[in-house]
Design a protein around this motif. Structure first.
Motif, PDB file in Angstrom:
ATOM      1  N   ARG A 149       0.805  -1.225   0.000  1.00  0.00           N
ATOM      2  CA  ARG A 149       0.000   0.000   0.000  1.00  0.00           C
ATOM      3  C   ARG A 149       0.837   1.272   0.000  1.00  0.00           C
ATOM      4  N   ASN A 150       2.124   1.177   0.386  1.00  0.00           N
ATOM      5  CA  ASN A 150       2.983   2.359   0.527  1.00  0.00           C
ATOM      6  C   ASN A 150       4.367   2.155  -0.094  1.00  0.00           C
ATOM      7  N   PRO A 151       4.445   1.723  -1.351  1.00  0.00           N
ATOM      8  CA  PRO A 151       5.756   1.384  -1.927  1.00  0.00           C
ATOM      9  C   PRO A 151       6.712   2.568  -2.026  1.00  0.00           C
ATOM     10  N   TYR A 152       6.195   3.779  -2.009  1.00  0.00           N
ATOM     11  CA  TYR A 152       7.060   4.952  -2.157  1.00  0.00           C
ATOM     12  C   TYR A 152       7.331   5.659  -0.833  1.00  0.00           C
ATOM     13  N   GLN A 153       6.879   5.070   0.269  1.00  0.00           N
ATOM     14  CA  GLN A 153       7.200   5.596   1.586  1.00  0.00           C
ATOM     15  C   GLN A 153       8.707   5.407   1.786  1.00  0.00           C
ATOM     16  N   GLY A 154       9.354   6.348   2.427  1.00  0.00           N
ATOM     17  CA  GLY A 154      10.815   6.350   2.545  1.00  0.00           C
ATOM     18  C   GLY A 154      11.416   5.057   3.059  1.00  0.00           C
ATOM     19  N   TYR A 155      10.909   4.543   4.176  1.00  0.00           N
ATOM     20  CA  TYR A 155      11.436   3.299   4.746  1.00  0.00           C
ATOM     21  C   TYR A 155      11.240   2.137   3.779  1.00  0.00           C
ATOM     22  N   CYS A 156      10.087   2.096   3.143  1.00  0.00           N
ATOM     23  CA  CYS A 156       9.811   1.016   2.194  1.00  0.00           C
ATOM     24  C   CYS A 156      10.789   1.054   1.026  1.00  0.00           C
ATOM     25  N   MET A 157      11.050   2.243   0.520  1.00  0.00           N
ATOM     26  CA  MET A 157      11.978   2.369  -0.614  1.00  0.00           C
ATOM     27  C   MET A 157      13.406   2.021  -0.203  1.00  0.00           C
ATOM     28  N   ALA A 158      13.805   2.436   0.995  1.00  0.00           N
ATOM     29  CA  ALA A 158      15.195   2.256   1.424  1.00  0.00           C
ATOM     30  C   ALA A 158      15.483   0.856   1.971  1.00  0.00           C
ATOM     31  N   VAL A 159      14.501   0.224   2.606  1.00  0.00           N
ATOM     32  CA  VAL A 159      14.771  -1.035   3.301  1.00  0.00           C
ATOM     33  C   VAL A 159      13.973  -2.207   2.717  1.00  0.00           C
ATOM     34  N   ALA A 160      12.667  -2.061   2.573  1.00  0.00           N
ATOM     35  CA  ALA A 160      11.851  -3.184   2.109  1.00  0.00           C
ATOM     36  C   ALA A 160      12.083  -3.500   0.640  1.00  0.00           C
ATOM     37  N   ALA A 161      12.091  -2.487  -0.210  1.00  0.00           N
ATOM     38  CA  ALA A 161      12.244  -2.734  -1.655  1.00  0.00           C
ATOM     39  C   ALA A 161      13.531  -3.488  -1.990  1.00  0.00           C
ATOM     40  N   PRO A 162      14.683  -3.147  -1.395  1.00  0.00           N
ATOM     41  CA  PRO A 162      15.892  -3.933  -1.684  1.00  0.00           C
ATOM     42  C   PRO A 162      15.782  -5.393  -1.228  1.00  0.00           C
ATOM     43  N   LYS A 163      15.059  -5.658  -0.143  1.00  0.00           N
ATOM     44  CA  LYS A 163      14.882  -7.045   0.298  1.00  0.00           C
ATOM     45  C   LYS A 163      14.016  -7.816  -0.697  1.00  0.00           C
ATOM     46  N   VAL A 164      12.981  -7.169  -1.205  1.00  0.00           N
ATOM     47  CA  VAL A 164      12.130  -7.804  -2.208  1.00  0.00           C
ATOM     48  C   VAL A 164      12.952  -8.082  -3.472  1.00  0.00           C
ATOM     49  N   ALA A 165      13.762  -7.115  -3.877  1.00  0.00           N
ATOM     50  CA  ALA A 165      14.608  -7.296  -5.072  1.00  0.00           C
ATOM     51  C   ALA A 165      15.597  -8.438  -4.862  1.00  0.00           C
ATOM     52  N   LYS A 166      16.190  -8.517  -3.686  1.00  0.00           N
ATOM     53  CA  LYS A 166      17.152  -9.586  -3.387  1.00  0.00           C
ATOM     54  C   LYS A 166      16.453 -10.940  -3.431  1.00  0.00           C
ATOM     55  N   PHE A 167      15.255 -11.021  -2.877  1.00  0.00           N
ATOM     56  CA  PHE A 167      14.476 -12.258  -2.933  1.00  0.00           C
ATOM     57  C   PHE A 167      14.217 -12.652  -4.383  1.00  0.00           C
ATOM     58  N   ARG A 168      13.728 -11.703  -5.177  1.00  0.00           N
ATOM     59  CA  ARG A 168      13.409 -12.001  -6.582  1.00  0.00           C
ATOM     60  C   ARG A 168      14.638 -12.507  -7.339  1.00  0.00           C
ATOM     61  N   GLN A 169      15.786 -11.912  -7.070  1.00  0.00           N
ATOM     62  CA  GLN A 169      17.017 -12.283  -7.768  1.00  0.00           C
ATOM     63  C   GLN A 169      17.544 -13.638  -7.286  1.00  0.00           C
ATOM     64  N   THR A 170      17.530 -13.862  -5.988  1.00  0.00           N
ATOM     65  CA  THR A 170      18.128 -15.066  -5.417  1.00  0.00           C
ATOM     66  C   THR A 170      17.212 -16.279  -5.523  1.00  0.00           C
ATOM     67  N   PHE A 171      15.916 -16.059  -5.446  1.00  0.00           N
ATOM     68  CA  PHE A 171      14.952 -17.161  -5.399  1.00  0.00           C
ATOM     69  C   PHE A 171      13.899 -17.024  -6.494  1.00  0.00           C
ATOM     70  N   ALA A 172      14.317 -16.790  -7.705  1.00  0.00           N
ATOM     71  CA  ALA A 172      13.373 -16.599  -8.825  1.00  0.00           C
ATOM     72  C   ALA A 172      12.388 -17.748  -8.931  1.00  0.00           C
ATOM     73  N   GLN A 173      12.841 -18.954  -8.612  1.00  0.00           N
ATOM     74  CA  GLN A 173      11.950 -20.123  -8.720  1.00  0.00           C
ATOM     75  C   GLN A 173      10.799 -20.094  -7.725  1.00  0.00           C
ATOM     76  N   TRP A 174      10.895 -19.257  -6.692  1.00  0.00           N
ATOM     77  CA  TRP A 174       9.845 -19.193  -5.689  1.00  0.00           C
ATOM     78  C   TRP A 174       8.968 -17.952  -5.804  1.00  0.00           C
ATOM     79  N   VAL A 175       9.223 -17.104  -6.790  1.00  0.00           N
ATOM     80  CA  VAL A 175       8.393 -15.904  -6.968  1.00  0.00           C
ATOM     81  C   VAL A 175       7.028 -16.308  -7.507  1.00  0.00           C
ATOM     82  N   ARG A 176       6.015 -15.841  -6.808  1.00  0.00           N
ATOM     83  CA  ARG A 176       4.629 -16.124  -7.210  1.00  0.00           C
ATOM     84  C   ARG A 176       4.367 -15.555  -8.594  1.00  0.00           C
ATOM     85  N   ALA A 177       3.731 -16.358  -9.427  1.00  0.00           N
ATOM     86  CA  ALA A 177       3.432 -15.911 -10.805  1.00  0.00           C
ATOM     87  C   ALA A 177       2.308 -14.910 -10.824  1.00  0.00           C
TER      88      ALA A 177
END
Length: 177
Positions: A149-177
């Motif tokens: 709901r808040n992807p552009y909130q500062g904390y989300c952009m600085a901390v959560a978004a990189p974790k999501v990106a790392k998950f997508r890159q490291t575990f592509a086989q587990w990303v929900r379609a």
């Protein structure tokens, strides 16, 4: 058939942001667990005096994704070597924790931690606690799906978004379609 596992990996917004994207996970809820106060508020947990941890409760299909696979993701998206801290979030409410609902989950968690420590995978010993789930309560509604709901909130952009990106890159086989 579903199973429930609860994980504390720092701020629950970040952990939730990853697990809502994991194939085989049918529900993710931010909450608090393993403290003394019944049904604590966010403000109470933030004091560090309730003993609670900020966590996410995962409901998953073990025939689609195993407990071990969920935990492998967990150990990539947070730092399991810092006691009571994840980045700038400091306090016992940000501790690394695995809160199991079955003895088998505890066995898997302890075995994986032993493997990671033996391999010196993080260069330091893991401080992740493995405890039975106790005194769980859901976080307030405004914490649920916070990143979505808040992807552009500062904390989300600085901390959560990189974790999501790392998950997508490291575990592509587990990303929900």
């Amino acid at each position: 058939m579903t199973a429930t596992l609860v994980l504390g990996g720092g701020c629950f917004w970040c952990t939730e942001a990853v697990y809502v994207k994991v194939r085989g996970v049918s529900d993710v809820e931010s909450g608090y667990c393993n403290g003394q106060t019944l049904a604590p508020t966010y403000e109470q947990v933030c004091t560090g005096r309730t003993g609670h941890n900020e966590v996410v409760k995962l409901v998953y299909d073990p025939t689609e994704i195993s407990t071990r696979e969920l935990l492998e993701i967990f150990f990539v998206i947070h730092d399991p070597t810092t006691l009571n801290r994840q980045g700038n979030d400091v306090g016992t409410q940000y501790r690394s924790g695995i809160y199991f609902t079955t003895p088998e989950q505890a066995d898997v968690a302890q075995a994986l931690i032993a493997e990671l420590n033996a391999a010196q995978a993080f260069g330091r010993p893991l401080v992740t606690e493995v405890e039975p789930l106790a005194n769980y309560s859901a976080a307030e509604d405004y914490h649920q799906d916070f990143f979505e709901r808040n992807p552009y909130q500062g904390y989300c952009m600085a901390v959560a978004a990189p974790k999501v990106a790392k998950f997508r890159q490291t575990f592509a086989q587990w990303v929900r379609a």
